[in-house]
Design an enzyme around this catalytic site. Structure first.
Site, PDB file in Angstrom:
ATOM      1  N   ASP A 196      -0.516   0.155  -5.200  1.00 30.46           N
ATOM      2  CA  ASP A 196      -1.583   0.883  -4.517  1.00 30.46           C
ATOM      3  C   ASP A 196      -2.884   0.648  -5.255  1.00 30.46           C
ATOM      4  O   ASP A 196      -2.891   0.495  -6.486  1.00 30.46           O
ATOM      5  CB  ASP A 196      -1.288   2.377  -4.422  1.00 30.46           C
TER       6      ASP A 196
ATOM      7  N   SER B 298       6.500   8.109   0.137  1.00 29.28           N
ATOM      8  CA  SER B 298       7.643   8.516   0.967  1.00 29.28           C
ATOM      9  C   SER B 298       8.413   7.303   1.475  1.00 29.28           C
ATOM     10  O   SER B 298       9.653   7.291   1.473  1.00 29.28           O
ATOM     11  CB  SER B 298       7.155   9.373   2.142  1.00 29.28           C
ATOM     12  N   LYS B 299       7.701   6.271   1.904  1.00 27.17           N
ATOM     13  CA  LYS B 299       8.393   5.052   2.366  1.00 27.17           C
ATOM     14  C   LYS B 299       9.037   4.323   1.187  1.00 27.17           C
ATOM     15  O   LYS B 299      10.112   3.734   1.325  1.00 27.17           O
ATOM     16  CB  LYS B 299       7.404   4.146   3.099  1.00 27.17           C
TER      17      LYS B 299
ATOM     18  N   ALA C 248       1.327   4.319  -1.871  1.00 23.11           N
ATOM     19  CA  ALA C 248       1.117   5.754  -2.067  1.00 23.11           C
ATOM     20  C   ALA C 248       1.021   6.456  -0.708  1.00 23.11           C
ATOM     21  O   ALA C 248       0.526   5.865   0.263  1.00 23.11           O
ATOM     22  CB  ALA C 248      -0.143   5.980  -2.890  1.00 23.11           C
TER      23      ALA C 248
ATOM     24  N   CYS D  16      -1.377   3.769  11.063  1.00 22.80           N
ATOM     25  CA  CYS D  16      -1.355   5.067  11.749  1.00 22.80           C
ATOM     26  C   CYS D  16      -2.574   5.167  12.660  1.00 22.80           C
ATOM     27  O   CYS D  16      -3.175   6.234  12.802  1.00 22.80           O
ATOM     28  CB  CYS D  16      -1.297   6.217  10.761  1.00 22.80           C
TER      29      CYS D  16
ATOM     30  N   ASP E  60       1.732  -1.237   5.113  1.00 24.62           N
ATOM     31  CA  ASP E  60       1.211  -0.063   5.817  1.00 24.62           C
ATOM     32  C   ASP E  60      -0.246   0.070   5.386  1.00 24.62           C
ATOM     33  O   ASP E  60      -0.582   0.827   4.486  1.00 24.62           O
ATOM     34  CB  ASP E  60       2.026   1.177   5.465  1.00 24.62           C
TER      35      ASP E  60
ATOM     36  N   CYS F  47       0.884  -1.178   0.000  1.00 15.87           N
ATOM     37  CA  CYS F  47       0.000   0.000   0.000  1.00 15.87           C
ATOM     38  C   CYS F  47       0.917   1.224   0.000  1.00 15.87           C
ATOM     39  O   CYS F  47       1.102   1.877   1.033  1.00 15.87           O
ATOM     40  CB  CYS F  47      -0.928  -0.012   1.205  1.00 15.87           C
TER      41      CYS F  47
END
Length: 847
Positions: free
Chosen positions: A243, A216-217, A213, A346, A293, A211
């Site tokens: 994604d 950054s990772k 988008a 998150c 993530d 996943c």
């Protein structure tokens, strides 16, 4: 003004006002405000959602930007879950109500990253002290995160008022904006930097970001993949970034393009149904590292998404639990024995965190081991995972699955906390497998109040053996689920392991799309039945191997097999045999000559040509090396020009069309966007043919381009167009800003950048460069053409001959001895090349 909906009645007098104007593309008429008697007020109206949020702002929650920053259901839920000691809860809530500080990460780990960090500290940050105030508001100096390696990640907490009133902060903001445009820094939330750091990626690893988008990772993963490779070399590993949202996939491509890598593949799949890839031998491709993530309720992001306070409810986490289990289970299947899997969210909700981890351990039956990473990232304050939690919904709390009423459709057996030693029945063998659930404390919980960050959850798995019966699948005993379910929760049992190559179970829209989309066999049949005349329509016909054709909305991926085309490009630029172009070039152009040529690594190529590659929805892959640019007059023998995206990769392999300039001339070229050929060393100029070429900076301590460890450490180089009298820059204004700043950083006082190009002597910004370009208005300074006077009559006559009556020649222009027109013509031609490329890029991106 405005536009009327199709079929709506037209206001009186519209037909007369419109005259004979053409209709819009959508079929409706175009109206002006003057066509309406009662014009709408020219003022912004707040949306109902924002108005309601402002009206509901609680006196308990301090609000910024008018948002409601309090939720009784949120507070009561997490107090009941006991995610932290009660004495820490008030501080936790107060921190959640404050705006999240801005954070950024310096990309790369080479010399340029170190120099950029030192420049930030010496030129910008050291002048800020804690005694500085703006309107009574204390300015908090930026600080690095103590847990990020080499102090390459920083946190800033400036308010808008401080940025507006304090010139020092404005300079920092402008500098970071330019560096972000150039890809040397990334705006990234602090806690999202953690998963790649605990994954331990090496250059030979095959990595999957399920996943991915906004990217950054993924950028961090690419940095690790290239950590021990030269810029001009390709790693043996790959990064597959996936994604479910195709628009976010394009954002991901934009975020990662500065890495200059041929070893990335961007796909568009539902993560829980991600297909099994195959290697060059058509064996299932197993990944060494996987990041999950997963989509989550996101209540750890309240500080940057204040509207989420009002929208939060207990059903958010419950509704996503089964999807998260499915994605994590699929990741465990795709993982290689000995490989690592990071599951992260998150969210602070144990239903989305520890409950999913426990379910992964159940599915693994001892094949997956939860790692203890407490010794990793010293300086990162974290809490251990929970061993017990409560399960509930809007109807109340439940002790066991038997207490859940039949009308509660979002509560499942896998949500409940496990016992310390749990037995999982195996229906195939008839035995039981014991799973140690006491290891849940090895998970990482990051709370906002501990280091002024967002909330986050991280767990790391090691696969020690293959999953049992993963090809056949199995079911765990549990309460039967009601058949009637909401569409968004229509998911399979998370404890049922998917097969190695799962059936494409997709939504009805996807199934309908696939039914209408042409298959590979249809494409071959269509090609076989095509008229022979069409096959010979082009003198340089390219044979393609088509991928991606079954998916609507995505351009197919073709292998370029035209040997004449490849040999022509190689000969013109003198590309060494070390670069394997024959089998590594792909394109997205379906008909005629390819518009852009992309280079892929060997590992990516093997995936694209494997047996089941038609299952892949490929959004982007490869490194763009060339773009088609044919001159109508036939003055350029090669129809393809170099692309700035892949120049650093190709630069050490160019034996032709490459010239090095000293600092003064290189700076002049970048600043004025043109340089007369008379300024170049005659021997070097003689090696350049008309058309595209590469220009790099010549330094006294010359570093071999092929020995640069990072794309940011590589020598500065730009793409140019050699005309009849000048070299003209083929680089975007954003890239120019970054190049000028890098020249200034590396050469100090030796570089003098005109104020009009840098915004008053400060760090160059995109806006200031745009204004400088507009002010120049394509003018060519006298010094840029060597100061030599030349008659303009011949060039003006040529314009007159080509444009006829459209060209008007003032009397004073002929024989005036002004700047020679050849320079202007070369500049305009180069800008036309750039405009054509920009238009094609915008069309390809759907802009």
């Amino acid at each position: 003004g405005g536009s009327a909906r199709r079929g709506a009645a037209q206001p009186a007098g519209v037909e007369g006002a419109m005259g004979k104007g053409r209709k819009r593309k959508g079929g409706g008429e175009r109206f002006m405000r003057r066509d309406f008697k009662e014009a709408r007020k020219d003022e912004w109206q707040e949306g109902r959602t924002r108005q309601a949020s402002k009206e509901q702002t609680s006196s308990v929650g301090q609000s910024y930007m008018g948002w409601q920053l309090d939720s009784e259901s949120f507070k009561s839920y997490y107090r009941a879950q006991k995610i932290m000691p009660e004495e820490d809860f008030p501080e936790f809530l107060n921190t959640m109500r404050r705006q999240l500080p801005a954070t950024f990460r310096i990309n790369g780990s080479g010399q340029y990253a170190q120099k950029l960090r030192e420049r930030l500290q010496t030129d910008f940050f050291q002048n800020l002290d804690s005694s500085l105030e703006v309107d009574g508001e204390r300015v908090v100096p930026p600080k690095p995160f103590p847990w990020y390696p080499d102090n390459l990640a920083w946190q800033m907490n400036f308010s808008r008022n401080q940025l507006r009133k304090l010139q020092k902060l404005k300079r920092i903001h402008n500098f970071l904006k330019v560096e972000s445009e150039g890809g040397t820094i990334s705006r990234q939330e602090a806690v999202s930097m953690v998963p790649p750091l605990v994954l331990d990626v090496e250059p030979h690893h095959k990595v999957l970001d399920m996943c991915a988008a906004p990217g950054s990772k993924t950028f961090q993963l690419l940095e690790m993949l290239h950590s021990s490779q030269w810029v001009s070399q390709e790693p043996s590993g790959i990064v597959v970034a996936n994604d479910v949202d195709v628009k976010r996939c394009h954002l991901l491509v934009h975020q990662t393009k500065r890495m200059c890598t041929p070893a990335m593949l961007v796909t568009n799949h539902e993560a829980q149904f991600f297909p099994t890839l195959r290697d060059g031998n058509n064996n299932p491709l197993e990944f060494d590292r996987i990041i999950c993530d997963v989509p989550c309720s996101g209540d750890g992001t309240f500080r940057k998404s204040p509207d989420a306070w009002r929208k939060w409810h207990v059903g958010l986490g419950n509704g996503l639990h089964r999807l998260q289990c499915k994605i994590a289970t699929r990741a465990a299947q795709l993982l290689k024995v000995g490989g690592r899997l990071v599951y992260s969210t998150c969210s602070l909700n144990p239903i989305e965190n520890e409950a999913v981890v426990a379910e992964i351990l159940r599915v693994g039956r001892g094949s997956l081991k939860l790692l203890d990473v407490a010794d990793r990232l010293p300086g990162l304050i974290r809490r251990e995972g929970l061993k017990t939690w409560k399960v509930g919904d809007k109807h109340g709390w439940y002790e066991t699955i038997a207490d859940v009423p039949e009308n509660s459709r979002n509560v499942h057996p896998s949500m409940f906390p496990p016992s310390s030693q749990e037995e999982v029945p195996d229906e195939v063998t008839g035995g039981d497998a014991k799973v140690d659930m006491s290891v849940l404390t090895r998970c990482l919980r990051i709370y906002p109040h501990m280091q002024d960050t967002g909330g986050f959850f991280v767990s790391v798995f090691l696969k020690v053996a293959k999953l049992e019966n993963e090809s056949e699948g199995f079911k765990r005993k549990g309460r039967m689920e009601p058949k009637a379910k909401a569409q968004e929760t229509e998911l399979h049992d998370p404890t049922k392991v998917l097969s190695e190559d799962p059936a494409p179970q997709q939504s009805e829209d996807a199934q309908r799309e696939n039914a209408e989309a042409p298959t590979a066999e249809d494409a071959q049949e269509k090609a076989a039945n095509a008229p022979a005349a069409k096959e010979s329509s082009s003198s340089s016909q390219v044979e393609f191997r088509t991928l991606n054709e079954r998916w609507k909305g995505l351009d197919p991926v073709h292998s370029v097999l035209d040997q004449g085309l490849i040999d022509g490009v190689r000969a013109f630029y003198g590309i060494s045999s070390e670069v394997e172009l024959n089998s590594r070039i792909v394109t997205r152009s379906a008909e005629g000559k390819p518009k852009r040529l992309y280079y892929v690594s060997e590992a990516i190529r093997n995936v694209l040509v494997s047996k089941n590659s038609d299952q892949l929805r490929v959004v982007a892959t490869g490194l763009k090396l060339f773009e088609r640019q044919e001159m109508k007059d036939g003055s350029v023998s090669c129809p393809y020009r170099l692309a700035q995206d892949g120049l650093l990769f190709l630069l050490p392999h160019l034996q032709k069309q490459h010239v090095k300039l000293p600092l003064k001339d290189f700076q002049r070229l970048v600043t004025t966007r043109t340089l007369p050929l008379s300024s170049i060393d005659p021997a070097s100029n003689a090696t350049l043919s008309r058309g595209c070429c590469a220009v790099s900076l010549l330094k006294d301590d010359e570093i071999d381009t092929s020995a640069a460890r990072s794309v940011f450490d590589a020598p500065i180089a730009v793409c140019c167009w050699k005309g009849g009298a000048n070299l003209n820059l083929l680089v975007t204004k954003q890239d120019v800003a970054v190049i000028l700043d890098k020249l200034k950083a590396e050469n100090g006082d030796d570089v003098s950048i005109p104020e009009e190009a840098t915004g008053g002597g400060e760090a160059p910004t995109v806006a200031s460069l745009d204004k400088a370009a507009e002010d120049e208005d394509r003018s060519v300074p006298q010094e840029a053409i060597g100061g030599d006077e030349a008659p303009m009559t011949a060039a003006l006559d040529e314009l007159k001959a080509e444009n006829g009556g459209d060209a008007s020649i003032p009397d004073g222009a002929v024989g005036s001895g002004a700047a020679p027109t050849a320079a202007v013509l070369d500049t305009v031609k180069a800008e036309e090349v750039m405009d054509a490329s920009t238009a094609e890029d915008a069309h390809a991106a759907g802009e």
